[in-house]
Write a protein that holds these residues in place. Structure first.
Motif, short mmCIF file in Angstrom:
data_model
loop_
_atom_site.label_atom_id
_atom_site.label_comp_id
_atom_site.label_asym_id
_atom_site.label_seq_id
_atom_site.Cartn_x
_atom_site.Cartn_y
_atom_site.Cartn_z
N ASP A 1 0.82 -1.19 0.00
CA ASP A 1 0.00 0.00 0.00
C ASP A 1 0.86 1.25 0.00
OD1 ASP A 1 -2.14 -1.69 0.12
OD2 ASP A 1 -2.52 -1.39 2.25
N LEU A 2 2.01 1.18 0.67
CA LEU A 2 2.91 2.33 0.72
C LEU A 2 3.44 2.65 -0.66
CD1 LEU A 2 4.48 2.25 4.10
CD2 LEU A 2 5.10 4.05 2.56
N SER A 3 3.79 1.63 -1.43
CA SER A 3 4.30 1.91 -2.77
C SER A 3 3.18 2.47 -3.65
CB SER A 3 4.91 0.66 -3.40
OG SER A 3 3.93 -0.33 -3.58
N GLN A 4 1.96 1.99 -3.44
CA GLN A 4 0.83 2.53 -4.21
C GLN A 4 0.61 3.99 -3.84
OE1 GLN A 4 -2.82 0.42 -3.62
NE2 GLN A 4 -3.92 1.63 -5.10
N LEU A 5 0.69 4.31 -2.55
CA LEU A 5 0.53 5.69 -2.11
C LEU A 5 1.64 6.57 -2.68
CD1 LEU A 5 -0.90 7.83 -0.40
CD2 LEU A 5 0.45 7.06 1.55
N THR A 6 2.85 6.05 -2.71
CA THR A 6 3.97 6.79 -3.29
C THR A 6 3.70 7.11 -4.75
OG1 THR A 6 5.50 5.71 -1.78
CG2 THR A 6 6.46 6.74 -3.73
N GLU A 7 3.21 6.11 -5.50
CA GLU A 7 2.89 6.34 -6.91
C GLU A 7 1.80 7.39 -7.06
OE1 GLU A 7 2.00 2.71 -8.96
OE2 GLU A 7 3.73 1.70 -8.07
N GLN A 8 0.79 7.33 -6.20
CA GLN A 8 -0.30 8.30 -6.28
C GLN A 8 0.21 9.71 -5.99
OE1 GLN A 8 -3.09 6.62 -3.52
NE2 GLN A 8 -4.06 5.35 -5.08
N LEU A 9 1.09 9.84 -5.00
CA LEU A 9 1.65 11.16 -4.69
C LEU A 9 2.50 11.69 -5.85
CD1 LEU A 9 2.59 10.95 -0.92
CD2 LEU A 9 0.99 12.53 -1.99
N GLU A 10 3.24 10.79 -6.50
CA GLU A 10 4.02 11.21 -7.65
C GLU A 10 3.11 11.71 -8.77
OE1 GLU A 10 6.27 7.64 -8.30
OE2 GLU A 10 8.00 8.41 -7.20
N GLN A 11 1.98 11.03 -8.98
CA GLN A 11 1.03 11.47 -9.99
C GLN A 11 0.46 12.84 -9.63
OE1 GLN A 11 -1.80 8.27 -10.20
NE2 GLN A 11 -0.53 7.04 -11.55
N VAL A 12 0.14 13.02 -8.35
CA VAL A 12 -0.38 14.32 -7.90
C VAL A 12 0.66 15.40 -8.16
CG1 VAL A 12 -0.98 15.67 -5.86
CG2 VAL A 12 -2.00 13.42 -6.20
N ARG A 13 1.89 15.10 -7.80
CA ARG A 13 2.97 16.08 -8.01
C ARG A 13 3.10 16.42 -9.49
NH1 ARG A 13 8.27 13.43 -7.25
NH2 ARG A 13 7.66 12.70 -9.29
N ASP A 14 3.09 15.40 -10.33
CA ASP A 14 3.32 15.62 -11.76
C ASP A 14 2.16 16.33 -12.45
OD1 ASP A 14 5.74 14.37 -11.37
OD2 ASP A 14 5.10 12.45 -12.21
N THR A 15 0.95 16.15 -11.95
CA THR A 15 -0.19 16.79 -12.61
C THR A 15 -0.67 18.04 -11.90
OG1 THR A 15 -1.75 15.35 -11.45
CG2 THR A 15 -1.03 14.64 -13.63
N ALA A 16 -0.68 18.02 -10.58
CA ALA A 16 -1.26 19.14 -9.83
C ALA A 16 -0.31 20.33 -9.73
CB ALA A 16 -1.67 18.69 -8.44
N VAL A 17 0.97 20.07 -9.60
CA VAL A 17 1.91 21.18 -9.41
C VAL A 17 1.92 22.13 -10.61
CG1 VAL A 17 4.35 21.76 -9.10
CG2 VAL A 17 3.29 20.01 -7.68
N PRO A 18 1.98 21.64 -11.85
CA PRO A 18 1.92 22.59 -12.97
C PRO A 18 0.60 23.38 -12.99
CG PRO A 18 2.75 20.48 -13.74
CD PRO A 18 2.27 20.28 -12.33
N ARG A 19 -0.49 22.70 -12.69
CA ARG A 19 -1.78 23.39 -12.65
C ARG A 19 -1.81 24.42 -11.54
NH1 ARG A 19 -6.05 18.44 -13.57
NH2 ARG A 19 -5.44 18.01 -15.72
N LEU A 20 -1.26 24.05 -10.39
CA LEU A 20 -1.21 24.99 -9.27
C LEU A 20 -0.37 26.21 -9.64
CD1 LEU A 20 -1.84 25.72 -6.31
CD2 LEU A 20 0.18 24.41 -5.65
N GLY A 21 0.75 25.98 -10.32
CA GLY A 21 1.58 27.09 -10.76
C GLY A 21 0.84 28.03 -11.68
N ALA A 22 0.10 27.46 -12.64
CA ALA A 22 -0.68 28.28 -13.57
C ALA A 22 -1.77 29.05 -12.83
CB ALA A 22 -1.29 27.41 -14.66
N PHE A 23 -2.41 28.39 -11.88
CA PHE A 23 -3.47 29.04 -11.10
C PHE A 23 -2.90 30.20 -10.27
CE2 PHE A 23 -5.89 29.21 -7.07
CZ PHE A 23 -7.12 29.61 -7.58
#
Length: 140
Positions: free
Chosen positions: A101-123
């Protein structure tokens, strides 16, 4: 933007630190089948923990130091309960240890970082632009 609010770069660094901490906390990599078969049982609200490996043998038994305040018979009862809970988990095919579950959570956080951070920057940039336009009297 308030002085205390993180910028998109700071937000990305926080996510990176979180992902790194999760990787460090995760168990050493092992065979997926072995991880799937690993079972844990607990008693005394997690103060006693028994872990069985994929081979069905007891790999570890952990006692919270506070358990040593109890009498030997009571400690033994809690150990038996934890071991039996792990055995029941093996028999019932219950959930495996959360290391996967920890590795799955790590992958999910990486996805959040990769998708949300650019959007957050634009916002944040759009908000900054709007704030500057308002400060200039609303002209575009």
């Amino acid at each position: 933007m308030s002085v205390n609010e993180p910028t998109s770069g700071e937000f990305a660094r926080m996510l990176d630190a979180t992902v790194g901490a999760l990787r460090a906390a995760g168990a050493a990599p092992e065979d997926e089948e072995a991880a799937r078969l690993r079972r844990v049982g607990e008693s005394a609200e997690g103060q006693v923990r028994a872990e069985f490996g994929a081979d069905g043998r007891l790999e570890s038994l952990t006692l919270d130091p506070r358990m040593m305040r109890l009498g030997a018979a009571e400690v033994c009862d809690h150990v038996i309960a934890a071991v039996n809970a792990a055995i029941d988990s093996m028999r019932g095919g219950g959930p495996a240890v959360a290391s996967g579950d920890l590795s799955q959570l790590t992958e999910q956080l990486e996805q959040v970082r990769d998708t949300a951070v650019p959007r957050l920057g634009a916002f944040l940039q759009a908000l900054t632009d709007a704030q500057e336009r308002m400060a200039r009297g609303g002209s575009r």
